[in-house]
Design a protein around this motif. Structure first.
Motif, PDB file in Angstrom:
ATOM      1  N   HIS A  36       0.817  -1.208   0.000  1.00 44.12           N
ATOM      2  CA  HIS A  36       0.000   0.000   0.000  1.00 44.12           C
ATOM      3  C   HIS A  36       0.856   1.264   0.000  1.00 44.12           C
ATOM      4  CE1 HIS A  36      -3.871  -2.100   1.668  1.00 44.12           C
ATOM      5  NE2 HIS A  36      -3.534  -2.514   0.465  1.00 44.12           N
ATOM      6  N   ARG A  37       2.002   1.209   0.672  1.00 42.05           N
ATOM      7  CA  ARG A  37       2.860   2.396   0.683  1.00 42.05           C
ATOM      8  C   ARG A  37       3.437   2.677  -0.692  1.00 42.05           C
ATOM      9  NH1 ARG A  37       1.692   5.666   2.649  1.00 42.05           N
ATOM     10  NH2 ARG A  37       2.001   5.263   4.863  1.00 42.05           N
ATOM     11  N   LEU A  38       3.712   1.643  -1.471  1.00 44.48           N
ATOM     12  CA  LEU A  38       4.189   1.876  -2.835  1.00 44.48           C
ATOM     13  C   LEU A  38       3.102   2.489  -3.710  1.00 44.48           C
ATOM     14  CD1 LEU A  38       6.255  -1.369  -3.533  1.00 44.48           C
ATOM     15  CD2 LEU A  38       7.111   0.897  -2.890  1.00 44.48           C
ATOM     16  N   LEU A  39       1.852   2.184  -3.421  1.00 42.51           N
ATOM     17  CA  LEU A  39       0.737   2.736  -4.179  1.00 42.51           C
ATOM     18  C   LEU A  39       0.451   4.182  -3.799  1.00 42.51           C
ATOM     19  CD1 LEU A  39      -1.622  -0.362  -4.000  1.00 42.51           C
ATOM     20  CD2 LEU A  39      -0.559   0.528  -6.078  1.00 42.51           C
ATOM     21  N   VAL A 216     -14.362   9.470   9.193  1.00 46.81           N
ATOM     22  CA  VAL A 216     -15.496   8.571   9.054  1.00 46.81           C
ATOM     23  C   VAL A 216     -15.031   7.263   8.429  1.00 46.81           C
ATOM     24  CG1 VAL A 216     -16.144   9.502   6.787  1.00 46.81           C
ATOM     25  CG2 VAL A 216     -17.874   8.342   8.206  1.00 46.81           C
ATOM     26  N   ASN A 217     -15.626   6.163   8.866  1.00 44.23           N
ATOM     27  CA  ASN A 217     -15.278   4.833   8.392  1.00 44.23           C
ATOM     28  C   ASN A 217     -16.569   4.026   8.235  1.00 44.23           C
ATOM     29  OD1 ASN A 217     -14.314   1.857  10.027  1.00 44.23           O
ATOM     30  ND2 ASN A 217     -13.675   2.345   7.952  1.00 44.23           N
ATOM     31  N   GLY A 218     -16.550   3.053   7.315  1.00 44.87           N
ATOM     32  CA  GLY A 218     -17.687   2.154   7.165  1.00 44.87           C
ATOM     33  C   GLY A 218     -18.354   2.271   5.807  1.00 44.87           C
ATOM     34  N   GLY A 219     -18.230   1.245   4.987  1.00 44.48           N
ATOM     35  CA  GLY A 219     -18.953   1.190   3.721  1.00 44.48           C
ATOM     36  C   GLY A 219     -18.468   2.127   2.637  1.00 44.48           C
ATOM     37  N   ILE A 220     -17.326   2.740   2.800  1.00 46.77           N
ATOM     38  CA  ILE A 220     -16.824   3.701   1.804  1.00 46.77           C
ATOM     39  C   ILE A 220     -15.993   2.934   0.784  1.00 46.77           C
ATOM     40  CG2 ILE A 220     -15.479   5.798   1.451  1.00 46.77           C
ATOM     41  CD1 ILE A 220     -16.078   6.345   4.510  1.00 46.77           C
ATOM     42  N   ALA A 221     -16.356   3.063  -0.486  1.00 51.75           N
ATOM     43  CA  ALA A 221     -15.798   2.169  -1.501  1.00 51.75           C
ATOM     44  C   ALA A 221     -15.105   2.881  -2.655  1.00 51.75           C
ATOM     45  CB  ALA A 221     -16.898   1.271  -2.059  1.00 51.75           C
ATOM     46  N   SER A 222     -14.961   4.205  -2.589  1.00 44.72           N
ATOM     47  CA  SER A 222     -14.332   4.909  -3.704  1.00 44.72           C
ATOM     48  C   SER A 222     -13.689   6.204  -3.233  1.00 44.72           C
ATOM     49  CB  SER A 222     -15.366   5.228  -4.794  1.00 44.72           C
ATOM     50  OG  SER A 222     -16.281   6.212  -4.344  1.00 44.72           O
ATOM     51  N   LEU A 223     -12.754   6.693  -4.039  1.00 39.92           N
ATOM     52  CA  LEU A 223     -12.129   7.984  -3.736  1.00 39.92           C
ATOM     53  C   LEU A 223     -13.127   9.125  -3.883  1.00 39.92           C
ATOM     54  CD1 LEU A 223      -8.511   8.380  -5.127  1.00 39.92           C
ATOM     55  CD2 LEU A 223      -9.282   8.099  -2.778  1.00 39.92           C
ATOM     56  N   ASP A 249      -7.576   1.005  -7.206  1.00 43.04           N
ATOM     57  CA  ASP A 249      -8.695   1.936  -7.387  1.00 43.04           C
ATOM     58  C   ASP A 249      -8.707   3.010  -6.294  1.00 43.04           C
ATOM     59  OD1 ASP A 249      -9.446   0.433  -9.531  1.00 43.04           O
ATOM     60  OD2 ASP A 249     -11.165  -0.524  -8.546  1.00 43.04           O
ATOM     61  N   ILE A 250      -8.306   2.649  -5.084  1.00 40.58           N
ATOM     62  CA  ILE A 250      -8.336   3.592  -3.964  1.00 40.58           C
ATOM     63  C   ILE A 250      -7.037   4.376  -3.847  1.00 40.58           C
ATOM     64  CG2 ILE A 250      -8.593   3.805  -1.457  1.00 40.58           C
ATOM     65  CD1 ILE A 250     -11.159   2.937  -2.925  1.00 40.58           C
ATOM     66  N   LEU A 251      -5.902   3.685  -3.994  1.00 38.67           N
ATOM     67  CA  LEU A 251      -4.635   4.289  -3.596  1.00 38.67           C
ATOM     68  C   LEU A 251      -3.817   4.892  -4.734  1.00 38.67           C
ATOM     69  CD1 LEU A 251      -3.547   1.643  -0.931  1.00 38.67           C
ATOM     70  CD2 LEU A 251      -4.553   3.897  -0.542  1.00 38.67           C
ATOM     71  N   CYS A 252      -4.012   4.438  -5.975  1.00 37.33           N
ATOM     72  CA  CYS A 252      -3.171   4.953  -7.064  1.00 37.33           C
ATOM     73  C   CYS A 252      -3.356   6.453  -7.293  1.00 37.33           C
ATOM     74  CB  CYS A 252      -3.438   4.184  -8.355  1.00 37.33           C
ATOM     75  SG  CYS A 252      -2.598   2.584  -8.426  1.00 37.33           S
ATOM     76  N   ALA A 253      -4.562   6.940  -7.064  1.00 34.55           N
ATOM     77  CA  ALA A 253      -4.834   8.365  -7.288  1.00 34.55           C
ATOM     78  C   ALA A 253      -4.914   9.158  -5.993  1.00 34.55           C
ATOM     79  CB  ALA A 253      -6.137   8.529  -8.075  1.00 34.55           C
ATOM     80  N   ALA A 254      -4.660   8.505  -4.863  1.00 34.74           N
ATOM     81  CA  ALA A 254      -4.878   9.156  -3.568  1.00 34.74           C
ATOM     82  C   ALA A 254      -3.988  10.376  -3.371  1.00 34.74           C
ATOM     83  CB  ALA A 254      -4.650   8.152  -2.436  1.00 34.74           C
ATOM     84  N   ASP A 255      -2.726  10.271  -3.722  1.00 32.09           N
ATOM     85  CA  ASP A 255      -1.820  11.377  -3.416  1.00 32.09           C
ATOM     86  C   ASP A 255      -2.223  12.678  -4.122  1.00 32.09           C
ATOM     87  OD1 ASP A 255      -0.585   9.494  -1.898  1.00 32.09           O
ATOM     88  OD2 ASP A 255       1.308   9.493  -2.994  1.00 32.09           O
ATOM     89  N   ASP A 266       1.417   3.657 -10.714  1.00 28.15           N
ATOM     90  CA  ASP A 266       1.109   2.660 -11.739  1.00 28.15           C
ATOM     91  C   ASP A 266       1.241   1.273 -11.107  1.00 28.15           C
ATOM     92  OD1 ASP A 266       1.022   0.886 -13.836  1.00 28.15           O
ATOM     93  OD2 ASP A 266       2.631   1.820 -14.992  1.00 28.15           O
ATOM     94  N   PRO A 267       0.167   0.489 -11.053  1.00 30.60           N
ATOM     95  CA  PRO A 267       0.259  -0.818 -10.398  1.00 30.60           C
ATOM     96  C   PRO A 267       1.275  -1.751 -11.042  1.00 30.60           C
ATOM     97  CG  PRO A 267      -1.856  -0.556 -11.526  1.00 30.60           C
ATOM     98  CD  PRO A 267      -1.211   0.782 -11.511  1.00 30.60           C
ATOM     99  N   VAL A 268       1.509  -1.619 -12.337  1.00 31.71           N
ATOM    100  CA  VAL A 268       2.528  -2.450 -12.983  1.00 31.71           C
ATOM    101  C   VAL A 268       3.904  -2.122 -12.419  1.00 31.71           C
ATOM    102  CG1 VAL A 268       3.707  -2.953 -15.156  1.00 31.71           C
ATOM    103  CG2 VAL A 268       1.200  -2.784 -15.102  1.00 31.71           C
ATOM    104  N   GLN A 269       4.201  -0.834 -12.297  1.00 30.03           N
ATOM    105  CA  GLN A 269       5.486  -0.428 -11.727  1.00 30.03           C
ATOM    106  C   GLN A 269       5.591  -0.832 -10.267  1.00 30.03           C
ATOM    107  OE1 GLN A 269       8.146   0.828 -13.392  1.00 30.03           O
ATOM    108  NE2 GLN A 269       6.867   0.361 -15.183  1.00 30.03           N
ATOM    109  N   VAL A 270       4.477  -0.792  -9.560  1.00 31.28           N
ATOM    110  CA  VAL A 270       4.479  -1.193  -8.151  1.00 31.28           C
ATOM    111  C   VAL A 270       4.824  -2.667  -8.018  1.00 31.28           C
ATOM    112  CG1 VAL A 270       2.968  -1.576  -6.159  1.00 31.28           C
ATOM    113  CG2 VAL A 270       2.981   0.641  -7.299  1.00 31.28           C
ATOM    114  N   VAL A 271       4.302  -3.510  -8.912  1.00 33.07           N
ATOM    115  CA  VAL A 271       4.661  -4.930  -8.883  1.00 33.07           C
ATOM    116  C   VAL A 271       6.170  -5.089  -9.076  1.00 33.07           C
ATOM    117  CG1 VAL A 271       4.433  -7.143 -10.058  1.00 33.07           C
ATOM    118  CG2 VAL A 271       2.414  -5.742  -9.643  1.00 33.07           C
ATOM    119  N   LEU A 272       6.739  -4.353 -10.013  1.00 32.86           N
ATOM    120  CA  LEU A 272       8.185  -4.436 -10.236  1.00 32.86           C
ATOM    121  C   LEU A 272       8.956  -3.974  -9.002  1.00 32.86           C
ATOM    122  CD1 LEU A 272       8.363  -3.097 -13.914  1.00 32.86           C
ATOM    123  CD2 LEU A 272       8.402  -5.479 -13.136  1.00 32.86           C
TER     124      LEU A 272
END
Length: 337
Positions: A36-39, A216-223, A249-255, A266-272
């Protein structure tokens, strides 16, 4: 295992709490948090709940291990004995955590038998005593994650009383799961779905307690949902299952979208980027599946996601499985992209 005390200030941690990934048992371990930190470089990450008896009486200090790259990262403790929680908080502070959070929300039978978790919503004075003892033991900020009430309590009465009493000892940051917890008759899983959400009550608490930092927490599913809560005046949003099952979906655009800094990951780069981490884990005697089980949803909704998930699910547990298996799975995503 211990590292130097964190240099992150309370203001920086509060800012990171604009978006956080919820503490989730069996999920948010150190491998999950590293991914998650890489994302996202900015999002606040939480450990799984660690009980104070396990640390203080059981000596299970391995539960505090984490990678320095995980900062900002918070330790969530479970317990109800002020003296023991103070000792556990000290161990957490010495380990280098940026925040220590008290669990006042978990409804599981195991937690109830230890008289902590959501059942503490019935004992706000005890929670205040616990927070005060922890604050006296460490310089790290102490926070609370709670429910809006339990069982037959009336949330409109219970929650403001809880916030009043606990904040009176100097606790300024709360994450509120906007559901009641039913301690009898519902499983922990059902407690995450069945009790109705009351986001409006959490919004009203922010109006009633403007000086508190409320997430707030609970049932939140999108940025987009998270951004709407922030626009409503809440200080932070904590996302649980969606951040785990669809982390990109949540973390790639968070910053850029939540914190106004950095760029999309980029999740591909994160895998690398995960490959050297995986190699180090295997050298230390770990198993590939211990890491890759947290990566299964990384390409959810993208071409090749099914093949990615299948390869890792079916083969990562094998004794000879290594980084090349992750590369094979990634090739399926890239070929179909």
């Amino acid at each position: 295992m211990y590292r130097h005390m964190t240099e992150l200030t309370a203001d920086k941690i509060s800012h990171a709490a604009r978006l956080s990934v919820a503490p989730m048992m069996d999920w948010t371990d150190r491998h999950c948090r590293y991914l998650h930190r890489l994302l996202s470089r900015e999002t606040l990450l939480y450990t799984e709940m660690v009980t104070s008896p396990a640390l203080v009486r059981g000596g299970a200090l391995h539960l505090l291990a984490f990678n320095p790259e995980e900062h900002p990262v918070a330790l969530q403790l479970g317990g109800s004995d002020p003296t023991e929680l103070a000792q556990a908080a000290k161990l957490g502070a010495e380990a280098g955590y940026d925040e220590i959070n008290l669990n006042v929300g978990c409804p599981s039978d195991r937690v109830q038998s230890g008289t902590f978790g959501a059942v503490l919503m019935k004992s706000p004075d005890l929670v205040a005593d616990c927070i005060k003892a922890m604050q006296d033991a460490v310089d790290v900020e102490i926070t609370v994650k709670c429910r809006i009430g339990v069982d037959d309590q009336t949330p409109e009465i219970v929650l403001p009383d809880f916030l009043t009493k606990v904040s009176a000892v100097g606790c300024n940051r709360f994450t509120i799961h906007a559901r009641k917890a039913w301690l009898q008759g519902l499983s922990p899983k059902e407690n995450r779905d069945i009790p109705p959400l009351d986001y409006d009550l959490v919004r009203r608490m922010k109006q009633e307690f403007p000086d508190l930092h409320l997430s707030v927490n609970g049932g939140i599913a999108s940025l987009s949902q998270a951004k709407a809560f922030l626009a409503d005046g809440l200080d932070g949003v904590m996302i649980g299952r969606a951040a785990y099952h669809q982390p990109a979906d949540i973390l790639c655009a968070a910053d850029p979208e939540i914190f106004g800094t950095g760029s999309f990951s980029d999740p591909v780069q994160v895998v690398l980027q995960m490959l050297p981490y995986i190699e180090a884990h295997l050298r230390d005697g770990g198993k590939l599946s211990q890491v890759t089980r947290h990566m299964l949803g990384l390409f959810a909704g993208r071409p090749g996601a099914r093949q990615w998930r299948r390869i890792l699910s079916e083969r990562a547990h094998r004794p000879d499985a290594g980084p090349e298996l992750v590369e094979d799975a990634l090739a399926q995503v890239q070929c179909d992209a």
